[in-house]
Design an enzyme around this catalytic site. Sequence first.
Site, PDB file in Angstrom:
ATOM      1  N   ASP A 176     -31.443 -38.228  12.535  1.00  0.00           N
ATOM      2  CA  ASP A 176     -32.704 -38.713  13.105  1.00  0.00           C
ATOM      3  C   ASP A 176     -33.534 -37.464  13.351  1.00  0.00           C
ATOM      4  OD1 ASP A 176     -31.698 -41.290  13.111  1.00  0.00           O
ATOM      5  OD2 ASP A 176     -31.032 -41.194  15.194  1.00  0.00           O
ATOM      6  N   GLU A 230     -36.929 -47.544  10.978  1.00  0.00           N
ATOM      7  CA  GLU A 230     -36.937 -46.362  11.849  1.00  0.00           C
ATOM      8  C   GLU A 230     -37.463 -45.166  11.049  1.00  0.00           C
ATOM      9  OE1 GLU A 230     -32.926 -45.875  13.206  1.00  0.00           O
ATOM     10  OE2 GLU A 230     -32.869 -47.809  14.229  1.00  0.00           O
ATOM     11  N   HIS A 283     -35.131 -42.011  10.780  1.00  0.00           N
ATOM     12  CA  HIS A 283     -33.740 -42.127  10.322  1.00  0.00           C
ATOM     13  C   HIS A 283     -33.642 -41.895   8.810  1.00  0.00           C
ATOM     14  CE1 HIS A 283     -29.633 -44.041  10.507  1.00  0.00           C
ATOM     15  NE2 HIS A 283     -29.922 -44.230   9.220  1.00  0.00           N
ATOM     16  N   HIS A 329     -24.315 -42.635  10.899  1.00  0.00           N
ATOM     17  CA  HIS A 329     -24.222 -41.362  11.627  1.00  0.00           C
ATOM     18  C   HIS A 329     -22.763 -40.903  11.730  1.00  0.00           C
ATOM     19  CE1 HIS A 329     -28.296 -40.492  13.109  1.00  0.00           C
ATOM     20  NE2 HIS A 329     -28.470 -41.801  13.163  1.00  0.00           N
TER      21      HIS A 329
END
Length: 247
Positions: A168, A225, A228, A161
């Site tokens: 996300d 995730e 993500h 990130h």
Amino acid sequence: MKARLTILILALCFLICACERREIPMDTTAAAAAPAETQPSETLVPDTSPPETEPPVQASQTEPAPEEFVRVLDFIPGMYQELRYATADNFTGQVIYDFTDAYLRYSTVKKLAAVNEDLAQLGLALKIWDGFRPVSAQYKLWEVCPDPTFVANPTKGFSSHSRGNTVDVTLVDLGGTELEMPSAFDDFSDKANRDYSDTTKTAADHAELLEILMEKHGFYGYFDEWWHFYDNDQYPVEDTFTPPAKN
């Protein structure tokens, strides 16, 4: 509605000639977050509707360089956002950064715009939960949860990130209502991974649709995730830029 969405998903898969789904290798630079309470004790829900008074940047203006950081809503006015780390509604229960607009590299924003255009044909849109994350935020996450099992140790490396090419995201309808997905954001149980065998068919269909379209436009997913994704265009960690704080 479920049957109709399933048909739309299958049709979309056929149109884009999607190959067999492959397991995406884990992004070794991505931070794995701590197990979260599925019902945070305090939930602050900001206004997630795209601002109506701020039109997109006019085509006559100079186009940003691919690596330049830009505000997502300036280029994708139909995008929804609810930055969870700008509120206490995240696994830490604390506000991690003080800005409420998502920023990303311009090349990444263009790819997200293409995904959003495809979703619009299905009456859907993207919603961002987290975009660029300053390195200072990673230090704060580490202070709250100094466990390398769940949070990247900033003395050894940062989340992707912090490169500005990672998001996300989830799916919403055009009114901004979130669709059923395999798990909530910040739920780091097995339901959050891309196996989808332990969730409903509707949630699995939605997650697979998101994954197909993100991969189509140049993103890779993090297996553990479902929300993500990181851009296949790589950039170095940004350690000086910080999005402007909300006034």
